[in-house]
Scaffold this active site. Structure first.
Site, short mmCIF file in Angstrom:
data_model
loop_
_atom_site.label_atom_id
_atom_site.label_comp_id
_atom_site.label_asym_id
_atom_site.label_seq_id
_atom_site.Cartn_x
_atom_site.Cartn_y
_atom_site.Cartn_z
N GLY A 32 -27.79 -18.42 -23.85
CA GLY A 32 -27.28 -18.41 -25.22
C GLY A 32 -27.06 -17.02 -25.77
O GLY A 32 -26.04 -16.73 -26.38
N ASP B 218 -29.80 -13.50 -13.50
CA ASP B 218 -30.14 -14.87 -13.90
C ASP B 218 -30.25 -15.69 -12.62
O ASP B 218 -29.43 -15.55 -11.73
CB ASP B 218 -29.03 -15.45 -14.80
CG ASP B 218 -29.50 -16.65 -15.61
OD1 ASP B 218 -29.34 -16.65 -16.83
OD2 ASP B 218 -30.03 -17.60 -15.00
N SER C 224 -26.14 -29.37 -20.79
CA SER C 224 -26.79 -29.13 -22.10
C SER C 224 -26.72 -27.66 -22.51
O SER C 224 -27.05 -27.31 -23.64
CB SER C 224 -28.24 -29.59 -22.06
OG SER C 224 -28.98 -28.82 -21.13
N ASN C 225 -26.31 -26.77 -21.61
CA ASN C 225 -26.14 -25.35 -21.96
C ASN C 225 -24.87 -25.11 -22.76
O ASN C 225 -24.76 -24.14 -23.52
CB ASN C 225 -26.02 -24.48 -20.70
CG ASN C 225 -27.24 -24.49 -19.80
OD1 ASN C 225 -27.12 -24.26 -18.61
ND2 ASN C 225 -28.42 -24.78 -20.34
N LYS D 74 -25.23 -19.38 -12.85
CA LYS D 74 -24.73 -18.77 -14.08
C LYS D 74 -24.12 -17.38 -13.83
O LYS D 74 -23.16 -16.99 -14.49
CB LYS D 74 -25.85 -18.66 -15.11
CG LYS D 74 -26.21 -19.98 -15.75
CD LYS D 74 -27.23 -19.78 -16.87
CE LYS D 74 -27.55 -21.13 -17.51
NZ LYS D 74 -28.55 -20.99 -18.58
N ASN E 87 -38.22 -15.91 -22.81
CA ASN E 87 -39.36 -16.16 -21.94
C ASN E 87 -40.28 -14.95 -22.03
O ASN E 87 -39.84 -13.82 -21.78
CB ASN E 87 -38.82 -16.36 -20.53
CG ASN E 87 -39.89 -16.49 -19.50
OD1 ASN E 87 -40.66 -15.56 -19.27
ND2 ASN E 87 -39.94 -17.63 -18.87
N CYS F 188 -46.11 -2.57 -28.79
CA CYS F 188 -46.73 -2.01 -29.99
C CYS F 188 -46.78 -3.08 -31.09
O CYS F 188 -47.71 -3.13 -31.89
CB CYS F 188 -45.93 -0.82 -30.52
SG CYS F 188 -45.86 0.60 -29.43
N CYS G 100 -39.54 -23.13 -24.88
CA CYS G 100 -38.99 -23.82 -23.72
C CYS G 100 -37.73 -24.58 -24.08
O CYS G 100 -37.33 -24.67 -25.23
CB CYS G 100 -40.01 -24.78 -23.14
SG CYS G 100 -41.40 -23.98 -22.38
N CYS H 105 -46.40 2.79 -24.10
CA CYS H 105 -45.75 3.95 -24.72
C CYS H 105 -46.72 4.81 -25.50
O CYS H 105 -46.31 5.75 -26.19
CB CYS H 105 -44.61 3.49 -25.63
SG CYS H 105 -45.16 2.76 -27.19
ZN LIG Z 1 -45.66 0.50 -27.16
#
Ligand SMILES: [Zn+2]
Length: 271
Positions: free
Chosen positions: A42, A63, A70-71, A87, A132, A174, A188, A248
């Site tokens: 999407g 991917d 359904s996509n 895909k 995800n 962060c 999901c 970081c």
């Molecule tokens: Zn960070």
């Protein structure tokens, strides 16, 4: 960088070239750039579509899913005849039809700790277009550790969030040090999403990608936009670097190999 726009390209990109902020040099920079889009669902669909139209010369698409019926309610680069195809192949065909200037590099793989660093190494900018948490943290950690700027987008029902991470500003960890326990957040395919919603967030991600490649404007870094389609509102929240961030912060790790990434039962690109 050498300017080598041919007459067809001068015509195709004329609405870019006419602007001082882009010009022929900016268009050449886009043609010379390489962007990795992680997820051809999407969010990835509008990103791939607009980056290809704008003439980003190399687009990697990662991917490991196949197109499902359904996509098609929201994943606009895939068509009826693509159902059952990988895909990445469907995405490559879409781009080939739209703009022959663009090379698509297909990566039909699931992003994992042992391949993420090699995967992003060839690219100037990365777009996290998955929904995800495992992949999201992998992309954040690998991009941040390698100094690769990237865009983060996420969608849920009628809401979305989007931000850009540059080397100057905080990273995703962060903000959210750990993924929520599985089951705590609906992430999901079982969760619905309004058809046009990923277009809004994905288009912001594509815009941020082009700005970064052009070195134009103010990046959406250090701030996250929250979009509510039901209220039709955009809210901006600023956030700061965490000096204790393992990715970081003041004492960062060296490789994603030092992080344990929880397995998720969700498909990689459930958006
Ligand atoms: Zn960070």
């Amino acid at each position: 960088m050498s300017l080598s726009l041919d007459p067809t390209q001068l015509d195709r990109y004329s609405r870019h070239i006419i602007m001082d902020e882009v010009g022929p040099e900016g268009q050449q920079a886009l043609l010379d750039a390489a962007v990795l889009v992680v997820g051809a669902g999407g969010l990835g669909s509008p990103v791939v579509q607009y980056l290809a139209a704008a003439g980003v010369g190399t687009i990697g698409v990662a991917d490991d899913d196949e197109v499902e019926l359904s996509n098609l309610q929201r994943q606009i680069i895939h068509g009826n005849d693509d159902v059952g195809r990988p895909k990445v192949e469907s995405a490559a065909d879409f781009v080939a039809d739209l703009n022959p200037d663009v090379d698509v590099e297909t990566h039909e793989v699931r992003v994992e700790p042992d391949n993420v660093e090699d995967l992003i190494a060839e690219y100037d900018f990365v777009v996290d277009a998955t929904d995800n948490f495992r992949t999201r943290y992998l992309v954040n950690d690998a991009c941040t550790l390698s100094g690769t700027p990237f865009s983060h987008g996420a969608i849920y029902k009628f809401e979305g969030q989007v931000t850009t991470f540059t080397t100057e500003e905080p990273c995703y960890r962060c903000l959210f040090p750990e993924a929520p326990p599985e089951g705590m957040v609906a992430d999901c395919a079982t969760t619905g999403v309004l058809g046009a919603l990923p277009g809004t967030i994905g288009n912001i991600q594509a815009t941020e990608t082009l700005k970064c490649l052009l070195g134009a404007g103010e990046p959406l870094d250090g701030r996250m936009i929250f979009y509510d389609a039901m209220e039709m509102s955009f809210e901006e929240v600023q956030f700061r670097p965490n000096p204790d961030c393992p990715i970081c912060g003041d004492d960062p790790i060296e490789s994603v190999a030092e992080v344990s990434y929880a397995e998720e039962s969700c498909p990689v690109n459930a958006d």
